[in-house]
Enzyme design. Structure first.
Site, short mmCIF file in Angstrom:
data_model
loop_
_atom_site.label_atom_id
_atom_site.label_comp_id
_atom_site.label_asym_id
_atom_site.label_seq_id
_atom_site.Cartn_x
_atom_site.Cartn_y
_atom_site.Cartn_z
CG ASP A 97 -14.23 -1.02 21.26
OD1 ASP A 97 -13.40 -0.78 20.29
OD2 ASP A 97 -15.02 -1.72 21.16
CG ASP A 193 -14.30 0.07 15.77
OD1 ASP A 193 -14.96 -0.83 16.20
OD2 ASP A 193 -14.39 0.95 14.89
CD GLU A 249 -15.01 -4.78 14.27
OE1 GLU A 249 -16.14 -5.22 14.19
OE2 GLU A 249 -14.36 -3.69 14.32
CG HIS A 310 -21.33 -3.72 20.03
ND1 HIS A 310 -20.08 -4.20 20.10
CD2 HIS A 310 -21.20 -2.89 19.18
CE1 HIS A 310 -19.27 -3.89 19.07
NE2 HIS A 310 -19.82 -2.88 18.71
CG ASP A 311 -20.84 -4.42 15.82
OD1 ASP A 311 -21.39 -3.40 15.90
OD2 ASP A 311 -19.47 -4.72 15.66
#
Ligand code: GLC
Length: 530
Positions: A97, A193, A249, A310-311
């Protein structure tokens, strides 16, 4: 040659809570390495690791203070190298990431930038004499006043996550160097990200307000002119290295926006939030999004399939907490067209965590909304409800390896303990059970690997009728038909081919009929035979 990532099932590891290897209560590289055999056996081909670089962890590593190191909580560079080596030995690829949009406020670059208006790095970040109305995605103003130089700096997320100025060529060059470093260390690509945030509007126009939903519309702080050129530069740079993969993302559920970022000369794929983040279970909506994506995407584009991260809230809970349904969703994710991304714990049906005490909350987004609610005059209980809605701790609790393991985490307590009622949902229990979620995931992942139509095939048909999704996928070698009956009623299903049963959660064999009765909540996967 079909690209490796098109045939892969990815698995997201949330660094602090996957597996603790040294007993300090925080996940680390030693822990992940010790679980590579588990991941291999599950059928994972690629791992996405959330940020592991040195960070004050205001936002759990998405605030990087050094792009060239390993955070001591997660181990040493040697631990990282050993992990990569061991993953590769098992044929598992690793993507890192990378946060290109912002750095930690503790990063040396920002320290220099804020040291004076004339510093050569002043322009590496976004400074202004006067803030506009842009709001941070975590709540509150996106501008923070710096007393030393009497200007405001821009932060799309927490004030400790300072936005870089991508209009500055030195910033771009510095980030390319960083990508080079990790590619040469052996990572197989990046998860980029909030990549559509790199450019903001040149004139800093105020964002409009959506009165109906009582929220700001983020019109000028993302997806701005010039962003696609930057994406192409990043893609060109990374793709000089053979076989490297980029997943972006792109913070949007709008398919028209998502579409712009992937395909020829761009990112390999983006996360399809239009499919993955449906708020509650709605099989018709799910189907419609899949069809729309299929219609809107061109030949060079392929969607991603995921329902948790995770979000987000865990889809097991979000979709109603029903085991049968979770199996149907797993079957969809692993047989429909797209690149699947499983989130750690999906495979055992982990549930959401609800925080009962604000002092235990870790997520900056939850905590910020708690404070904003108090400031707005809400009582503490109400503020906690709001904080829980916004908090992403829901899905970040430690991976439930076994009931004993849970005790290890809670005694030291650096990370959040697992809710009491989730004790039964453990890898240890499910490994022994032939009907468990874990066993079902393994079967699906094996099937996906064994049948090229499930990775390369196009849809021959894609249907929705009365809460049942069915489709056929076909490549030059075979045709596979999948029927997913999400309803509580049996349904009759006509098949116009001689078939062999590959997998079902409800039956062991198939009567040779042209019309099959698909049971309630049944997953049925068939292969055409001659
Ligand atoms: C991405 C990450 C999220 C983080 C944010 C800011 O959305 O997935 O966890 O808070 O970016 O970096």
């Amino acid at each position: 040659m079909v690209k490796w990532w098109k045939q892969s099932t990815f698995y997201e590891i949330y660094m602090p809570s996957f597996k603790d290897g040294n007993g300090d209560g925080i996940g680390d590289f030693a822990g992940i390495t010790s679980k590579l055999d588990y991941l291999k056996e599950l059928g994972v081909d690629g791992l996405w690791l959330t940020p592991f670089y040195p960070s004050p962890k205001v936002d759990n590593g998405y605030d990087i203070s050094d792009y060239y190191g390993i955070d001591p909580d997660y181990g040493s560079m040697a631990d990282f190298e050993l992990f990569i080596q061991e993953a590769h030995v098992r044929g598992i690829k690793v993507i890192a990431d990378l946060v290109l949009n912002h750095t930690s406020s503790k990063h040396q670059w920002f320290q220099e930038s804020k040291s004076g208006k004339d510093h050569p790095k002043r322009d590496w970040y976004i400074w202004s004499d006067k803030p506009n109305n842009w709001e941070s995605f975590f709540g509150g103003s996106a501008w923070e006043y710096d007393e030393n130089t009497s200007q405001y700096y821009y932060h799309a997320f927490a004030k400790e996550q300072v936005d870089l100025n991508w209009a500055n060529h030195e910033v771009k060059a510095a980030m390319m160097d960083c990508m080079k470093f990790w590619l040469e260390k052996g990572v197989d690509g990046f998860r980029l990200d909030v990549i559509n945030f790199l450019k903001v509007n040149d004139n800093f126009q105020d964002n409009p307000f959506d009165v109906e939903n009582n929220e700001q519309i983020h019109l000028y702080d993302k997806d701005q002119d010039g962003i696609l050129a930057v994406i192409e530069e990043i893609a060109e740079f990374v793709h000089q290295y053979p076989d490297k993969f980029l997943v972006g993302e792109v913070g949007s559920e709008d398919l028209a926006i998502l579409k712009q970022y992937s395909g020829l000369n761009k990112l390999d794929v983006v996360f399809n939030f239009n499919i993955g983040s449906i708020e509650s279970f709605d099989v018709k909506k799910l189907f419609q999004q899949v069809v729309e994506t299929e219609n809107v995407y061109d030949q060079s584009q392929i969607p991603t399939l995921f329902f948790s991260s995770h979000d987000m809230s865990r889809h097991f809970s979000r979709f109603g907490g029903d085991e049968d349904r979770a199996k149907l969703v797993a079957a969809f994710m692993l047989t429909a067209k797209g690149v699947p991304f499983i989130y750690q714990g999906d495979e055992i049906g982990m549930r959401d965590y609800v925080c009962d005490d604000i002092s235990k909350m870790k997520d900056i987004q939850g905590i910020t909304h708690y404070q904003l609610a108090l400031q707005a005059g809400q009582p503490e209980e109400e503020a906690l409800v709001i904080a829980n809605e916004k908090s992403r701790d829901k899905s970040r609790t430690p991976m439930q390896w076994s009931a004993e393991h849970h005790v290890g985490f809670s005694e030291k307590e650096p990370w959040i303990s697992i809710p009491e009622n989730a004790y039964k949902v453990t890898v240890e229990n499910q490994q022994k059970d032939s009907d468990s979620m874990l066993t079902f995931y393994k079967k699906l992942m094996r099937l996906r690997k064994a049948h090229s139509a499930l990775t390369n095939g196009n849809y021959e048909f894609l249907r929705f009728e009365d809460n049942m999704i069915s489709f056929a996928r076909k490549d030059s070698a075979e045709k596979i038909v999948v029927a997913l009956n999400f309803s509580a009623q049996p349904k009759s299903f006509e098949i116009d081919m001689k078939s062999e049963l590959l997998l079902s959660n409800k039956r062991k064999c198939l009567e040779c009929n042209d019309t099959i009765t698909i049971l309630e909540n049944e997953v049925l996967i068939l292969k055409e035979v001659n």
